[in-house]
Scaffold this active site. Structure first.
Site, mmCIF file in Angstrom:
data_model
loop_
_atom_site.group_PDB
_atom_site.id
_atom_site.type_symbol
_atom_site.label_atom_id
_atom_site.label_comp_id
_atom_site.label_asym_id
_atom_site.label_seq_id
_atom_site.Cartn_x
_atom_site.Cartn_y
_atom_site.Cartn_z
ATOM 1 N N HIS A 43 60.182 10.555 43.467
ATOM 2 C CA HIS A 43 59.535 9.552 44.319
ATOM 3 C C HIS A 43 60.517 8.513 44.853
ATOM 4 C CE1 HIS A 43 55.827 11.232 42.705
ATOM 5 N NE2 HIS A 43 55.122 10.486 43.527
ATOM 6 N N GLU A 100 51.639 20.093 52.400
ATOM 7 C CA GLU A 100 52.521 19.369 53.324
ATOM 8 C C GLU A 100 53.090 20.252 54.419
ATOM 9 O OE1 GLU A 100 52.642 18.951 50.032
ATOM 10 O OE2 GLU A 100 52.277 16.818 49.694
#
Lengths: 342, 327
Positions: free
Chosen positions: B129, B60
């Site tokens: 999440h 990322e």
């Protein structure tokens, strides 16, 4: 003091360099050296502030690589030790000096400072102050070059050079980007300036494999070590890597073995480096080495080199005068440049 | 008019902008051959090819930084966070590189980038999440932060974000991808800096965004039954805040309830409350009420998760209390 690595041999019989070209490289190295000496003077005289990291000793790397690129076309990405990369990229000394003085005429309009030299016209992607964070950005301009060629079908062979130090080579971004660049065959040169020290952390104490260039092999990438104190050796490896990148053959990792003649920054007491280590490297001054080569091979006379030294010193004095005389940024423009429309 | 699910509305926005401008490209994890984890980029790989819909390795920070470099050199990347929470790994690239670099460079470079993907609390996805990064990123100068909430505004806002010359953090909500709405057949865009008045009313201003907008409209029936007439405003732009629209409403209602999914401490509502108090203090009849998520990592257990985020009945109760001067 750790045992010094054996320097890779360079075959001088292959060197072809014109007088004109020699003078460009020589002048750039002298400019780098004398500019940084002037910075130290101005810092101690209270004319510039913040963390100032000087490049003395490493000039053959910046000049050997950047002066082998196409000026204003190929991208250069730097670190916090960025003054000389900016100069090699063609940013005028007065703009770099003015930036250090925090003036609005600086290449980053006085907003960046020593560690954040930027110049879009000279394709200088900037000085990045966090270790290794420039590596992804440079990988992105290289991706852009490939994109223009492959997705847009343009006739485009731009190259990006990404400089960073031995410290950055232990960071994840280094490995992640080597992987992507090799995977997509990006036109980029990753140039590690291994000066043996990440502030006070000796390279051998920070890595399980001190020979950084070997890390290219796990990504199926070309990796080379080069004597970073030898302009001609650096130029040679740069030219080959640039040609490969332009031909679409992918990235190259270059480990330049070099040394900084001063502390990490002007705030560093520099207490850890062994005097014998410093002596070893000081004796290998890249400017003296190149000057000796030029005079011994009768390419340039000593008096011509002296003339360049004087001219460069004069340029730097003028850069200081320019920086001194330049205005501060306008207070009413405090908020300018936050957004693209400003 | 065609009934469209939000993920398809987002895909249409990307598709239309990619067709219009060949500098626009998408990158991220599984955006290409897989079609995106929520199918927002489905079919685009086949249409635009591997360079314009780039499947990246799971890296990322590096692919985000790479997009910044691509944007600095003239492309217009759209970064998909497979889950926006993953982009915590790219905090440096979003903050130092995307957000601050134009300023630090003295205007040398612009960074036209969209950073988009699913955020918010889903259904029992666990703490990692279920993040609301808008709160973490709101302090970064140079970023625009937008949260869409319907299929209609998702499409119009994303098109504007792609055309914007600045880095835009674009939050979708993991539970809204199947939100269905009739979309116009003609092309449209929506301004990134304007709040949306969801319901006009005179009694109390409810400021909300993203999925909580739908909790507010769910609460509406009971609120109306209780005899109150709330004005519901979807902030849309979390940075900068549209204080003009917000101010107009508060000058009318003099009462404010903020309903947000981010945590209370350092959240969007915290900044909003401060702005309201500073700019509109004399207009307020009482304290600004903040209904936020609990200041805890989102628990997996369904009951505990429900307790963590604001529920419609709490909104009903808050309206009743504020109208009866019990707050």
């Amino acid at each position: 003091m750790a045992e010094e690595r054996t320097l890779p041999k360079f075959d001088y019989s292959t060197v072809k360099i014109s007088k004109e070209e020699s003078l460009i490289y020589y002048e750039d190295m002298v400019l780098g050296r004398l500019f940084e000496d002037k910075c130290a003077e101005m810092y101690y005289r209270g004319r510039m502030f913040g963390f100032v990291h000087l490049y003395n000793g490493q000039e053959a790397v910046s000049s050997g690589i950047v002066k082998s690129l196409r000026p204003d076309q190929d991208y250069v990405c730097s670190t916090y030790r960025d003054h000389v990369h900016a100069l090699s990229s063609g940013v005028p000394a007065k703009e770099v000096m003015a930036e250090l003085f925090g003036k609005v005429t600086g290449c980053s309009k006085g907003r960046g400072g020593s560690m954040h030299m930027f110049s879009e016209p000279h394709k200088l992607l900037g000085g990045y102050a966090f270790v290794a964070e420039g590596i992804p950005v440079a990988t992105g301009t290289a991706y852009q070059s490939m994109y223009r060629k492959k997705a847009l079908g343009e006739d485009f062979d731009q190259v990006t050079v990404c400089f960073f130090g031995d410290g950055a080579s232990n960071n994840g971004q280094f490995f992640e980007c080597l992987n992507m660049a090799a995977l997509w065959k990006l036109p980029i040169l990753y140039v590690v300036e291994n000066n043996k020290w990440a502030i006070g952390m000796a390279h051998e104490r920070a890595t399980s494999q001190p020979e950084i260039y070997k890390k290219a092999s796990v990504f199926n990438m070309e990796g080379y070590e080069v004597d970073g104190m030898d302009l001609l050796a650096v130029r040679d490896v740069a030219q080959k890597a640039i040609a490969r990148a332009r031909a679409g053959e992918g990235p190259t990792l270059i480990e330049a073995l070099t040394y900084r003649f001063r502390g990490h920054s002007l705030a560093d007491p520099d207490e850890l480096r062994d005097p014998t280590e410093k002596e070893f490297w000081n004796a290998r001054d890249p400017i003296k080495k190149f000057a000796t080569y030029l005079t011994e091979h009768n390419i340039v006379s000593q008096s011509e080199l002296d003339t360049i030294d004087k001219k460069v010193q004069q340029d730097i004095e003028e850069a200081v005068e320019f920086a001194e005389a330049s205005p501060e940024p306008d207070k009413s423009e405090l908020y300018r440049y936050i957004f693209a429309e400003d | 008019m065609a009934e469209t699910l939000m993920f398809n509305a987002l895909r249409q926005a990307i598709d239309e902008e990619m067709a219009k401008d060949d500098k626009v490209f998408v990158l991220g994890e599984d955006v290409g051959q897989y079609g995106g984890s929520y199918k927002v980029t489905k079919g685009l790989y086949e249409k635009y090819g591997e360079f314009r819909v780039l499947d990246t390795p799971i890296a990322e920070n590096s692919f985000t930084g790479m997009a910044v470099g691509a944007a600095m050199s003239g492309l217009r990347p759209i970064i998909e966070g497979m889950n926006m929470g993953f982009l915590l790994l790219a905090f440096n690239q979003i903050a130092n590189n995307a957000g601050m670099m134009r300023y630090t460079s003295g205007g040398n470079y612009k960074i036209p980038t969209v950073i988009r993907g699913p955020g918010g609390v889903g259904r029992q996805l666990g703490a990692e999440h279920s993040q609301r990064l808008e709160a973490y990123f709101q302090a970064v100068p140079g970023l625009k932060i937008v949260a869409c909430s319907t299929a209609y505004n998702a499409k119009g806002l994303l098109k504007s974000a792609i055309r914007d010359d600045n880095p835009v953090l674009f939050f979708e909500h993991v539970l809204l991808y199947n939100h269905k709405e009739n979309l116009p057949d003609y092309e449209y865009t929506l301004p990134l800096n304007k709040a949306e008045i969801v319901r006009q009313g005179k009694d109390v201003t409810i400021l909300t965004y993203s999925r909580m907008r739908h909790h507010c409209t769910q609460a509406l029936k009971q609120i109306e039954k209780d005899g109150y007439d709330p004005e519901i405003i979807d902030l849309i732009s979390l940075k900068p805040l549209d204080m003009e629209t917000i101010g107009e409403s508060i000058r009318k209602t003099h009462r404010v309830i903020i309903v947000e999914e981010c945590m209370k401490t350092g959240g969007i509502g915290a900044e909003l409350t401060a702005s309201i108090k500073y700019q509109l203090f004399d207009e307020l009849d009482g304290p600004v009420v903040r209904l936020s998520s609990q200041d805890i990592p989102t628990p997996y257990n369904g009951t505990l998760e429900r307790l963590t985020i604001v529920q419609p009945e709490q909104i009903v109760e808050a309206v009743s209390k504020i109208m009866n001067n019990q707050i």
